[in-house]
Scaffold this motif. Structure first.
Motif, PDB file in Angstrom:
ATOM      1  N   ALA A 184       3.153  -1.291 -22.974  1.00 24.97           N
ATOM      2  CA  ALA A 184       2.200  -1.332 -21.863  1.00 24.97           C
ATOM      3  C   ALA A 184       0.756  -1.233 -22.332  1.00 24.97           C
ATOM      4  N   ASP A 185       0.561  -0.995 -23.628  1.00 25.02           N
ATOM      5  CA  ASP A 185      -0.763  -0.616 -24.126  1.00 25.02           C
ATOM      6  C   ASP A 185      -1.641  -1.809 -24.509  1.00 25.02           C
ATOM      7  N   ASN A 186      -1.611  -2.866 -23.693  1.00 28.26           N
ATOM      8  CA  ASN A 186      -2.519  -3.998 -23.877  1.00 28.26           C
ATOM      9  C   ASN A 186      -3.065  -4.409 -22.520  1.00 28.26           C
ATOM     10  N   CYS A 187      -4.306  -4.841 -22.507  1.00 26.85           N
ATOM     11  CA  CYS A 187      -5.044  -4.996 -21.252  1.00 26.85           C
ATOM     12  C   CYS A 187      -5.012  -6.425 -20.719  1.00 26.85           C
ATOM     13  N   THR A 196      -0.763  -1.280 -13.182  1.00 29.44           N
ATOM     14  CA  THR A 196       0.639  -0.992 -13.479  1.00 29.44           C
ATOM     15  C   THR A 196       0.814  -0.578 -14.931  1.00 29.44           C
ATOM     16  N   ARG A 197       0.126  -1.239 -15.834  1.00 29.55           N
ATOM     17  CA  ARG A 197       0.217  -0.870 -17.245  1.00 29.55           C
ATOM     18  C   ARG A 197      -0.341   0.540 -17.482  1.00 29.55           C
ATOM     19  N   LEU A 198      -1.471   0.841 -16.863  1.00 28.77           N
ATOM     20  CA  LEU A 198      -1.998   2.203 -16.982  1.00 28.77           C
ATOM     21  C   LEU A 198      -1.021   3.211 -16.399  1.00 28.77           C
ATOM     22  N   GLY A 199      -0.396   2.848 -15.276  1.00 25.91           N
ATOM     23  CA  GLY A 199       0.579   3.732 -14.650  1.00 25.91           C
ATOM     24  C   GLY A 199       1.795   3.959 -15.529  1.00 25.91           C
ATOM     25  N   LEU A 246       0.800  -1.222   0.000  1.00 22.84           N
ATOM     26  CA  LEU A 246       0.000   0.000   0.000  1.00 22.84           C
ATOM     27  C   LEU A 246       0.839   1.280   0.000  1.00 22.84           C
ATOM     28  N   PRO A 247       1.950   1.353   0.745  1.00 23.96           N
ATOM     29  CA  PRO A 247       2.726   2.600   0.728  1.00 23.96           C
ATOM     30  C   PRO A 247       3.205   2.996  -0.662  1.00 23.96           C
ATOM     31  N   VAL A 248       3.358   2.014  -1.549  1.00 19.23           N
ATOM     32  CA  VAL A 248       3.796   2.306  -2.912  1.00 19.23           C
ATOM     33  C   VAL A 248       2.612   2.378  -3.867  1.00 19.23           C
ATOM     34  N   ASP A 249       1.775   1.341  -3.870  1.00 16.01           N
ATOM     35  CA  ASP A 249       0.746   1.292  -4.909  1.00 16.01           C
ATOM     36  C   ASP A 249      -0.450   2.203  -4.654  1.00 16.01           C
ATOM     37  N   LYS A 250      -0.472   2.892  -3.518  1.00 20.46           N
ATOM     38  CA  LYS A 250      -1.534   3.886  -3.325  1.00 20.46           C
ATOM     39  C   LYS A 250      -1.417   5.004  -4.362  1.00 20.46           C
ATOM     40  N   HIS A 251      -0.218   5.187  -4.930  1.00 24.37           N
ATOM     41  CA  HIS A 251      -0.045   6.194  -5.975  1.00 24.37           C
ATOM     42  C   HIS A 251      -0.774   5.802  -7.264  1.00 24.37           C
ATOM     43  N   LEU A 252      -1.213   4.563  -7.341  1.00 22.41           N
ATOM     44  CA  LEU A 252      -1.951   4.090  -8.515  1.00 22.41           C
ATOM     45  C   LEU A 252      -3.459   4.106  -8.284  1.00 22.41           C
ATOM     46  N   TYR A 253      -3.926   4.910  -7.332  1.00 22.59           N
ATOM     47  CA  TYR A 253      -5.355   4.866  -6.995  1.00 22.59           C
ATOM     48  C   TYR A 253      -6.248   5.251  -8.164  1.00 22.59           C
ATOM     49  N   LYS A 254      -5.811   6.204  -8.964  1.00 17.49           N
ATOM     50  CA  LYS A 254      -6.636   6.589 -10.110  1.00 17.49           C
ATOM     51  C   LYS A 254      -6.735   5.452 -11.122  1.00 17.49           C
ATOM     52  N   GLN A 255      -5.614   4.772 -11.341  1.00 15.16           N
ATOM     53  CA  GLN A 255      -5.629   3.634 -12.259  1.00 15.16           C
ATOM     54  C   GLN A 255      -6.515   2.513 -11.718  1.00 15.16           C
ATOM     55  N   ASP A 256      -6.432   2.261 -10.416  1.00 17.95           N
ATOM     56  CA  ASP A 256      -7.224   1.192  -9.819  1.00 17.95           C
ATOM     57  C   ASP A 256      -8.713   1.495  -9.909  1.00 17.95           C
ATOM     58  N   ILE A 257      -9.079   2.717  -9.637  1.00 16.63           N
ATOM     59  CA  ILE A 257     -10.489   3.108  -9.701  1.00 16.63           C
ATOM     60  C   ILE A 257     -10.998   3.066 -11.136  1.00 16.63           C
ATOM     61  N   ALA A 258     -10.191   3.539 -12.078  1.00 14.81           N
ATOM     62  CA  ALA A 258     -10.601   3.475 -13.487  1.00 14.81           C
ATOM     63  C   ALA A 258     -10.802   2.031 -13.930  1.00 14.81           C
TER      64      ALA A 258
END
Length: 476
Positions: free
Chosen positions: A189-192, A116-119, A23-35
């Motif tokens: 990174a542009d594949n889901c 991570t890919r979105l990030g 969490l201390p690191v991947d919280k920076h990906l919150y927008k990607q996670d929510i999307a």
């Protein structure tokens, strides 16, 4: 209890809870996670797996969470372990049963790979934009100093004179290649991966193409095992960043040298210099040195991920949790380095007289004197020896080639005529290098046009990038 705790009788030890938390690191990906969660829920509803009402409640709840995180009003609990659990548990607390249905048909494995890919796409885009800005500064400087001549070096010894604009454009082309590498990392990174679930896919009738399109991906990853375990795209970003850091370091080294008393070619702005705590006279190129030093940090992040990946069997392993911190650090480090470098170059003062003085040192005309003889029929290797002898004579006399009497030239070779003085003139030497990519003003003018045209092309590439979810750097 953890969201996965149903199989366990005892809770996780406090020390392992903290040790295992990302969490201390991947919280920076919150927008990607929510999307990603919004796209997944929308697809689940479209496929009839959850109700439209549940999907609407999920989307509304996730929007509220994102707004709270944006505003700094969200408390991350280390017991949630990662950003996925943190958001999902809060979503369930806010909207009830509908929140528990969000995870249908997916795993944290494909979820984190998607985040991570979105990030990486967002980080690559940010770096590409900063790259373009620095290249504009270099091109502008090349235009400004298109008549300034300085010594060119090999082995850090005076070699031949070149235009300063030619020298600066060499770095512009380096950074142009870096842009291409960053674009390749973006594309990688542009594949889901959504729909791969834990490793084997899922029995739910998911529409993977729909979630990919919702998130702006170019397509889907065709193999579910590869989808959750691949981190090549991160390595691509690290490699592109490492090469760019190397180029920044090389340019920094030149700035450090050029700003020294021994060279005096440039004077850095006070805004991009520091002083000494004990020596009042000092004006240090600290920020160029720091850019040079930070290359090691960027290289280290590349090596760390390579070592992490080298022994992993398929598919997901907890080792992969170590994949994000280095990438975030590399991108943040390079963004600062690119910005500071652009500032240094756009505000420095070029000392043309100092460069001109150094062009009179080191026998920069020697090659052209040898070419003079070769053009008059003497084999170049013999001409090389003749001029080498003249240089040795100059070293013994403590003078330059242009200081030698004409009689000395004729004694060295009867092919020398009085027009040898033209071969000793520094501006004429520069102007003679008219081959494509050479340092003659005419050749540099063509190169400058090409560099500007490449910037236009790359700006078009940047403008056409597929949708990205911008990084949530404000996560507290």
């Amino acid at each position: 209890m953890a969201l996965w705790g149903g199989r366990f009788e005892a809770g996780v030890a406090e020390v392992t809870q903290e040790f295992g938390a990302s969490l201390p690191v991947d919280k920076h990906l919150y927008k990607q996670d929510i999307a990603g969660s919004k796209a997944h829920a929308k697809m689940l509803a479209a496929q009839g797996i959850i109700s439209a009402e549940d999907e609407q409640a999920i989307a509304k709840g996730l929007t509220g969470i994102e707004q709270d995180i944006d505003a700094g009003n969200f408390t991350f609990d280390i017991n949630d372990e990662d950003i996925h659990m943190s958001i999902e548990s809060e979503l369930t607390r806010r909207i009830g049963e509908a929140g528990k249905r969000l995870h249908t048909g997916r795993s944290r494995n494909d979820q984190v790979a998607t985040d991570t890919r979105l990030g990486v796409k967002a980080l690559a885009k940010e770096l590409m934009e900063a790259n373009l800005e620095l290249r504009h500064v270099l091109v502008d400087a090349a235009k400004k100093y298109d008549k300034v001549i300085l010594p060119g070096y090999t082995h850090m010894q005076h070699a031949q004179p070149v235009l300063l604009s030619h020298h600066l454009l060499a770095y512009s082309w380096m950074f142009a290649r870096d842009f291409t590498r960053l674009k390749a990392a973006f594309d990688a990174a542009d594949n889901c991966p959504l729909g791969a679930a834990a490793l084997a896919g899922t029995s739910y009738p998911l529409d993977r193409q729909m979630t990919a399109a919702e998130l702006g991906f170019a397509g889907v990853i065709p193999n579910s095992l590869d989808a959750v375990s691949d981190r090549d795209f991160l390595l691509d970003l690290h490699y592109a960043g490492s090469v760019m850091a190397m180029h920044l370091s090389r340019l920094s080294e030149e700035i450090v040298l050029w700003s020294s008393s021994e060279f005096g070619f440039i004077t850095l702005s006070d805004s991009y210099s520091t002083g000494s705590s004990i020596m009042p006279q000092k004006k240090n190129p600290d920020f160029a040195e720091l850019i040079r030093g930070k290359s090691g940090r960027v290289y280290g992040n590349l090596v760390q991920l390579l070592v992490t990946m080298k022994g992993l069997p398929l598919a997901y392993n907890k080792d992969l949790q170590e994949d994000k911190e280095g990438a975030l650090d590399t991108a943040h480090t390079l963004m600062q380095c690119l910005s500071v470098m652009a500032g240094m170059i756009s505000t420095w003062t070029v000392n043309e007289d100092a460069m001109a003085r150094e062009c009179g040192v080191g026998h920069l005309a020697a090659t052209d004197v040898a070419d003079y003889l070769a053009k008059r029929g003497l084999p170049f290797r013999e001409a090389h020896a003749v001029v080498g002898h003249l240089v040795l004579m100059c070293e013994k006399r403590g003078c330059n080639l242009e200081d030698l009497p004409f009689e000395v030239f004729q004694e060295a070779s009867p092919l020398f005529e009085h027009d040898i003085t033209e071969a000793l003139d520094i501006p004429s030497i520069v102007a003679a290098r008219t081959t494509e990519g050479g340092t003659a003003p005419a050749a540099v003018a063509v190169q400058l046009q090409r560099a500007e045209a490449q910037l236009v092309v790359d700006e078009g590439v940047f403008g056409s990038l597929t949708k990205v979810v911008e990084m949530g750097h404000g996560a507290k």
